[in-house]
Structure formats: structure tokens, C-alpha cells
Design a protein around this motif. Structure first.
Motif, short mmCIF file in Angstrom:
data_model
loop_
_atom_site.label_atom_id
_atom_site.label_comp_id
_atom_site.label_asym_id
_atom_site.label_seq_id
_atom_site.Cartn_x
_atom_site.Cartn_y
_atom_site.Cartn_z
N GLY A 15 0.88 -1.12 -0.01
CA GLY A 15 0.13 0.00 -0.09
C GLY A 15 0.82 1.26 -0.07
O GLY A 15 1.72 1.24 0.71
N GLY A 16 0.60 1.97 -0.75
CA GLY A 16 1.28 3.39 -0.81
C GLY A 16 2.75 3.35 -1.12
O GLY A 16 3.22 2.56 -1.98
N VAL A 17 3.67 3.76 -0.26
CA VAL A 17 5.15 3.88 -0.23
C VAL A 17 5.69 2.42 -0.01
O VAL A 17 6.61 2.08 -0.08
N GLY A 18 4.59 1.62 0.68
CA GLY A 18 4.80 0.25 0.92
C GLY A 18 4.94 -0.58 -0.36
O GLY A 18 5.24 -2.11 -0.42
N ILE A 19 4.60 -0.26 -1.59
CA ILE A 19 4.40 -1.01 -2.68
C ILE A 19 5.67 -1.41 -3.30
O ILE A 19 5.91 -2.55 -3.74
N PRO A 20 6.59 -0.72 -3.44
CA PRO A 20 8.05 -0.70 -4.07
C PRO A 20 8.72 -2.04 -3.40
O PRO A 20 9.20 -3.00 -4.24
N THR A 70 -10.23 -0.27 -0.11
CA THR A 70 -9.16 -0.62 0.41
C THR A 70 -8.51 -1.94 -0.03
O THR A 70 -9.22 -2.71 -0.78
N VAL A 71 -7.36 -2.26 0.26
CA VAL A 71 -6.83 -3.77 -0.03
C VAL A 71 -7.63 -4.87 0.53
O VAL A 71 -8.03 -5.83 0.03
N MET A 72 -7.96 -4.58 1.64
CA MET A 72 -9.03 -5.66 2.23
C MET A 72 -10.29 -5.75 1.69
O MET A 72 -10.93 -6.80 1.55
N ASP A 73 -10.85 -4.46 1.16
CA ASP A 73 -12.13 -4.60 0.27
C ASP A 73 -12.03 -5.53 -0.80
O ASP A 73 -12.73 -6.39 -1.24
N VAL A 74 -10.79 -5.46 -1.68
CA VAL A 74 -10.61 -6.29 -2.76
C VAL A 74 -10.21 -7.53 -2.47
O VAL A 74 -10.72 -8.50 -3.09
N ILE A 75 -9.54 -7.95 -1.47
CA ILE A 75 -9.15 -9.37 -0.83
C ILE A 75 -10.37 -9.77 -0.67
O ILE A 75 -10.78 -11.23 -1.23
N CYS A 76 -11.41 -9.36 0.32
CA CYS A 76 -12.62 -9.99 0.46
C CYS A 76 -13.65 -10.04 -0.87
O CYS A 76 -14.20 -11.20 -0.88
N GLY A 89 3.09 -1.34 4.20
CA GLY A 89 2.36 -0.19 3.78
C GLY A 89 1.69 0.64 5.14
O GLY A 89 2.42 0.48 6.17
N PRO A 90 0.83 1.42 4.95
CA PRO A 90 0.42 2.29 6.26
C PRO A 90 -0.35 1.25 7.23
O PRO A 90 -0.69 0.38 6.96
N LYS A 91 0.01 2.08 8.54
CA LYS A 91 -0.48 1.29 9.74
C LYS A 91 -1.99 0.72 9.85
O LYS A 91 -2.21 -0.38 9.89
N PRO A 92 -2.70 1.48 9.30
CA PRO A 92 -4.24 1.16 9.14
C PRO A 92 -4.48 -0.12 8.21
O PRO A 92 -5.32 -1.02 8.71
N MET A 93 -3.72 -0.12 7.38
CA MET A 93 -3.78 -1.34 6.53
C MET A 93 -3.09 -2.52 7.03
O MET A 93 -3.93 -3.58 6.90
N ALA A 96 -5.49 -3.97 9.78
CA ALA A 96 -6.66 -4.51 9.14
C ALA A 96 -6.11 -6.17 8.71
O ALA A 96 -6.81 -7.07 8.85
N ILE A 97 -5.09 -6.13 8.05
CA ILE A 97 -4.51 -7.32 7.65
C ILE A 97 -4.04 -8.31 8.68
O ILE A 97 -4.40 -9.33 8.72
N ARG A 98 -3.59 -7.70 9.71
CA ARG A 98 -3.01 -8.66 10.94
C ARG A 98 -4.40 -9.34 11.45
O ARG A 98 -4.41 -10.36 12.03
N THR A 99 -5.57 -8.42 11.67
CA THR A 99 -6.54 -9.03 12.16
C THR A 99 -7.43 -10.08 11.25
O THR A 99 -7.66 -11.31 11.66
N TRP A 100 -7.40 -9.72 10.02
CA TRP A 100 -8.00 -10.75 9.01
C TRP A 100 -6.98 -11.90 9.11
O TRP A 100 -7.65 -13.11 9.15
N ALA A 101 -6.02 -11.79 8.94
CA ALA A 101 -5.02 -13.05 9.11
C ALA A 101 -5.06 -13.83 10.53
O ALA A 101 -5.06 -15.01 10.37
N GLY A 102 -5.02 -13.15 11.60
CA GLY A 102 -5.41 -13.94 12.75
C GLY A 102 -6.67 -14.51 12.90
O GLY A 102 -6.62 -15.57 13.46
N GLU A 103 -7.72 -14.05 12.36
CA GLU A 103 -9.04 -14.64 12.26
C GLU A 103 -8.97 -15.75 11.78
O GLU A 103 -9.62 -16.89 11.94
#
Length: 158
Positions: A15-20, A70-76, A89-93, A96-103
Motif C-alpha cells: 500500500g502506498g510507499v509500501g508498494i516498491p 482498500t486492499v482488504m475490500d479487494v481481498i474480500c 504499507g500504512p499502519k491502518p492497512m 486490518a491485515i493483522r486482524t484478518w490473518a489472525g481470524e
């Protein structure tokens, strides 16, 4: 990122600057993968990601490129799943990934982007909160420059 188990299917998320940084990982990944990229409005490195030959899914704030959200919207929405997740990527992303993966019980590795002053772990300018007490400062901290920048997602608090 720990890439020693290439027989797994990965979700490579930037996400964002976390893409490269995720491009280099995608280029060296030997297993199956889906790539999910989140942009504000301006896409970059798309040709390079498409050359890797993994499916590329795109989210953007306006929907001008890819799907709006968001990336989570696309994944779902795409019903993506994986054996392992790598993200930067950014902390909010990342949260969300941490929560989704943990579940789902999916191991997730996240690259933290923090400002670093000394780069050797002495100044503690780059600390992030950790789930466990660290051996250096004896508090709930991880030094991004020394202990990371990649962490197993459940190690850090976002």
C-alpha cells in the motif's frame, strides 16, 4: 521476509510507499501468489508487477484505477486466500491485515515503516509497540531498525 517455504501460496500486499519493496519479494517468490496493491489515485510500478506473472488486484481511494476501496475490500470481494501473507504499507492497512490473518490462522509478516535515527537500536527512535516485553528495554517495544523491519504480525500492536 521469510521466503524459505516457496511451496505455499502467498498474498503479497503493498500500500502506498509500501508498494516498491513488495516488487522485489514478488520477483523472488517461487510459489503461487496473488498481488494486491493499494493506491490513492496514481498508479506506479504496474508494468513491473504484471511482468512477474502473478494475478494483480488493485484498490484505490477513488476507484479511478482498480476497485474503489482498500486492499482488504479487494481481498474480500475477490475471495482471496493464502497460506502466508507478506505486507508493507500504512499502519491502518497493516492492522486490518493483522486482524484478518489472525481470524483465519494465516501467518502474516509485515514490514514496518518507521523513521530511524541511529539505525543500530540505541536511540529507540523507531520503536513500535510489541505484544511481549523485549529483552533490550524491558518494556513492550520492538526496535524497527534492529529487531525488524519485518515482524510476524502478531508480534506487534498496531
Amino acid at each position: 521476509f521469510p521466503t524459505e517455504k516457496p511451496n505455499k501460496k502467498a498474498l503479497i500486499i503493498g500500500g502506498g510507499v509500501g508498494i516498491p519493496p513488495m516488487l522485489a519479494l514478488a520477483e523472488e517468490w517461487k510459489g503461487e501468489a496473488d498481488i494486491v496493491l493499494g493506491y490513492r489515485d496514481e498508479a506506479f510500478l504496474l508494468e513491473e508487477f504484471e511482468a512477474v506473472e502473478f494475478p494483480v488486484h488493485i484498490a484505490s481511494d477513488s476507484g479511478r484505477i482498480g476497485k474503489k476501496g482498500t486492499v482488504m475490500d479487494v481481498i474480500c470481494a475477490a475471495g482471496l486466500d493464502a497460506d502466508v501473507i507478506f505486507a508493507c504499507g500504512p499502519k491502518p492497512m497493516l492492522k486490518a491485515i493483522r486482524t484478518w490473518a489472525g481470524e483465519r490462522g494465516i501467518p502474516a509478516y509485515i514490514s514496518m515503516e518507521e523513521r530511524m535515527a541511529c539505525g543500530v537500536g540505541v536511540c529507540l527512535g523507531c520503536v513500535c509497540e510489541s505484544a511481549a516485553v523485549d529483552t533490550h528495554s524491558k518494556v513492550h517495544n520492538k526496535r524497527v531498525c534492529k529487531d525488524g523491519p519485518v515482524f510476524e504480525a502478531q508480534e506487534v500492536v498496531l
